[in-house]
Design a protein around this motif. Structure first.
Motif, PDB file in Angstrom:
ATOM      1  N   PRO A  67      25.389  40.067  52.023  1.00  0.00           N
ATOM      2  CA  PRO A  67      25.669  38.821  51.340  1.00  0.00           C
ATOM      3  C   PRO A  67      26.225  37.738  52.004  1.00  0.00           C
ATOM      4  N   LEU A  68      25.909  36.383  51.898  1.00  0.00           N
ATOM      5  CA  LEU A  68      26.314  35.333  52.525  1.00  0.00           C
ATOM      6  C   LEU A  68      27.789  34.980  52.136  1.00  0.00           C
ATOM      7  N   TYR A  69      28.092  35.034  50.843  1.00  0.00           N
ATOM      8  CA  TYR A  69      29.348  35.039  50.291  1.00  0.00           C
ATOM      9  C   TYR A  69      29.720  36.067  49.201  1.00  0.00           C
ATOM     10  N   VAL A  70      31.081  36.356  49.207  1.00  0.00           N
ATOM     11  CA  VAL A  70      31.358  37.171  48.268  1.00  0.00           C
ATOM     12  C   VAL A  70      32.563  36.805  47.527  1.00  0.00           C
ATOM     13  N   MET A  71      32.497  36.905  46.199  1.00  0.00           N
ATOM     14  CA  MET A  71      33.533  36.717  45.365  1.00  0.00           C
ATOM     15  C   MET A  71      34.901  37.543  45.658  1.00  0.00           C
ATOM     16  N   PRO A  72      35.838  37.059  46.042  1.00  0.00           N
ATOM     17  CA  PRO A  72      37.240  37.821  46.240  1.00  0.00           C
ATOM     18  C   PRO A  72      37.837  38.597  45.381  1.00  0.00           C
ATOM     19  N   ASN A  73      38.255  39.811  45.493  1.00  0.00           N
ATOM     20  CA  ASN A  73      39.198  40.277  44.528  1.00  0.00           C
ATOM     21  C   ASN A  73      40.584  39.891  44.565  1.00  0.00           C
ATOM     22  N   TYR A  74      41.568  40.287  43.774  1.00  0.00           N
ATOM     23  CA  TYR A  74      42.876  40.155  44.089  1.00  0.00           C
ATOM     24  C   TYR A  74      43.393  40.952  45.312  1.00  0.00           C
ATOM     25  N   ASP A  75      44.397  40.266  45.906  1.00  0.00           N
ATOM     26  CA  ASP A  75      44.717  41.087  47.133  1.00  0.00           C
ATOM     27  C   ASP A  75      45.875  42.061  46.913  1.00  0.00           C
ATOM     28  N   ASP A  76      46.240  42.372  45.688  1.00  0.00           N
ATOM     29  CA  ASP A  76      46.874  43.494  45.344  1.00  0.00           C
ATOM     30  C   ASP A  76      46.680  45.013  45.441  1.00  0.00           C
ATOM     31  N   GLY A  77      45.323  45.005  45.821  1.00  0.00           N
ATOM     32  CA  GLY A  77      44.770  46.496  45.750  1.00  0.00           C
ATOM     33  C   GLY A  77      44.184  47.028  44.553  1.00  0.00           C
ATOM     34  N   SER A  78      44.258  46.110  43.511  1.00  0.00           N
ATOM     35  CA  SER A  78      43.635  46.527  42.269  1.00  0.00           C
ATOM     36  C   SER A  78      42.102  46.545  42.205  1.00  0.00           C
ATOM     37  N   ASN A  79      41.322  46.037  43.127  1.00  0.00           N
ATOM     38  CA  ASN A  79      40.111  45.925  43.010  1.00  0.00           C
ATOM     39  C   ASN A  79      39.441  45.174  41.778  1.00  0.00           C
ATOM     40  N   ARG A  80      40.597  44.241  41.308  1.00  0.00           N
ATOM     41  CA  ARG A  80      40.338  43.576  40.201  1.00  0.00           C
ATOM     42  C   ARG A  80      39.740  42.140  40.580  1.00  0.00           C
ATOM     43  N   SER A  81      38.561  41.783  40.039  1.00  0.00           N
ATOM     44  CA  SER A  81      37.976  40.378  40.228  1.00  0.00           C
ATOM     45  C   SER A  81      38.506  39.403  39.879  1.00  0.00           C
ATOM     46  N   ILE A  82      38.598  38.163  40.554  1.00  0.00           N
ATOM     47  CA  ILE A  82      39.313  37.191  40.171  1.00  0.00           C
ATOM     48  C   ILE A  82      38.361  36.303  38.929  1.00  0.00           C
ATOM     49  N   ILE A  83      37.257  36.404  38.878  1.00  0.00           N
ATOM     50  CA  ILE A  83      36.520  35.809  37.797  1.00  0.00           C
ATOM     51  C   ILE A  83      36.280  36.755  36.437  1.00  0.00           C
ATOM     52  N   ASP A  84      36.162  35.945  35.356  1.00  0.00           N
ATOM     53  CA  ASP A  84      36.061  36.470  34.017  1.00  0.00           C
ATOM     54  C   ASP A  84      34.963  36.039  33.299  1.00  0.00           C
ATOM     55  N   TYR A  85      34.236  36.783  32.753  1.00  0.00           N
ATOM     56  CA  TYR A  85      32.743  36.472  32.125  1.00  0.00           C
ATOM     57  C   TYR A  85      32.970  35.892  30.888  1.00  0.00           C
ATOM     58  N   ILE A  86      32.459  34.723  30.600  1.00  0.00           N
ATOM     59  CA  ILE A  86      32.406  34.273  29.273  1.00  0.00           C
ATOM     60  C   ILE A  86      31.005  34.196  28.505  1.00  0.00           C
ATOM     61  N   SER A  87      29.921  34.032  29.122  1.00  0.00           N
ATOM     62  CA  SER A  87      28.755  33.961  28.182  1.00  0.00           C
ATOM     63  C   SER A  87      27.469  33.633  29.401  1.00  0.00           C
ATOM     64  N   GLY A  88      26.150  33.914  28.913  1.00  0.00           N
ATOM     65  CA  GLY A  88      25.265  33.511  29.588  1.00  0.00           C
ATOM     66  C   GLY A  88      24.329  34.945  29.832  1.00  0.00           C
ATOM     67  N   LEU A  89      24.724  35.905  29.842  1.00  0.00           N
ATOM     68  CA  LEU A  89      23.809  37.156  30.057  1.00  0.00           C
ATOM     69  C   LEU A  89      23.643  37.729  28.884  1.00  0.00           C
ATOM     70  N   SER A  90      22.543  37.822  28.364  1.00  0.00           N
ATOM     71  CA  SER A  90      22.024  38.103  27.053  1.00  0.00           C
ATOM     72  C   SER A  90      22.582  39.537  26.739  1.00  0.00           C
ATOM     73  N   GLU A  91      22.198  40.518  27.413  1.00  0.00           N
ATOM     74  CA  GLU A  91      22.649  41.795  27.157  1.00  0.00           C
ATOM     75  C   GLU A  91      24.106  42.077  27.054  1.00  0.00           C
ATOM     76  N   LEU A  92      24.661  41.295  28.065  1.00  0.00           N
ATOM     77  CA  LEU A  92      26.243  41.570  27.963  1.00  0.00           C
ATOM     78  C   LEU A  92      26.967  40.733  26.697  1.00  0.00           C
ATOM     79  N   ASP A  93      26.353  39.564  26.367  1.00  0.00           N
ATOM     80  CA  ASP A  93      26.604  38.662  25.323  1.00  0.00           C
ATOM     81  C   ASP A  93      26.505  39.469  23.906  1.00  0.00           C
ATOM     82  N   GLU A  94      25.178  40.169  23.751  1.00  0.00           N
ATOM     83  CA  GLU A  94      25.091  41.131  22.693  1.00  0.00           C
ATOM     84  C   GLU A  94      26.029  42.177  22.417  1.00  0.00           C
ATOM     85  N   THR A  95      26.350  42.731  23.621  1.00  0.00           N
ATOM     86  CA  THR A  95      27.306  43.850  23.640  1.00  0.00           C
ATOM     87  C   THR A  95      28.853  43.386  23.069  1.00  0.00           C
TER      88      THR A  95
END
Length: 180
Positions: A14-42
């Protein structure tokens, strides 16, 4: 938009990767709102926001592709791609009140426990109970709409993600790299 199977190794690095928190939690810094139909349905079926799910959303920008992955622990469970050429623009709104995950805080319980020994364990448990009751899921943050040239109901499709105020510059930088 549907989840598709893709061999990520064929995409290269990848050219660019969305970083995770630096606390070792492996938690993404982004949250999903909408736009991916299968995820929206779930999410519609459960009636709960993405932030209540036990998964993280990661984003990778490749030469011709943007890859979104859902990760649970260290295991990738689903992924979705869009062509970078299909991205028309990215709309950004800052200082929004959002129902997303808060930034991970310092673990005050372990600090108290280490400092005050056995008595500290009791104080730490009480502090943790108090914090759980006080915390709210509403946070101030930013919303990013990745607008695509495909349409549904005569409107451009968009994938909407969000982040807390603390991470807006990181997410804005990665999103700016999506448009060629």
């Amino acid at each position: 938009m549907k989840w598709i199977n893709i061999n990520k190794e064929l995409l290269g690095e990848p050219l660019y990767v969305m970083p995770n928190y630096d606390d070792g939690s492996n938690r993404s810094i982004i949250d999903y709102i909408s736009g991916l139909s299968e995820l929206d349905e779930t999410l519609a079926e459960t009636g709960k926001p993405f932030s209540s799910m036990n998964v993280e959303l990661n984003m990778f920008v490749y030469e011709n592709t943007v890859l979104f992955t859902l990760v649970q622990g260290s295991k990738e469970i689903e992924h979705f791609t869009i062509d970078r050429e299909k991205v028309v623009k990215i709309n950004i709104r800052h200082k929004q009140t959002l129902n997303i995950r808060k930034d991970p805080g310092k673990d005050t319980g372990s600090f108290i426990s280490k400092t005050f020994g056995v008595f500290g364990n009791v104080i730490a448990k009480i502090a943790k109970l108090i914090n759980v009751k006080i915390e709210s899921k509403l946070v101030v943050g930013s919303v990013f709409e990745i607008v695509l040239d495909s349409t549904i109901n005569a409107q451009n499709e968009k994938i909407v993600i969000a982040c807390t105020e603390k991470n807006k510059e990181k997410v804005e930088m990665i999103c700016s790299k999506i448009i060629k």
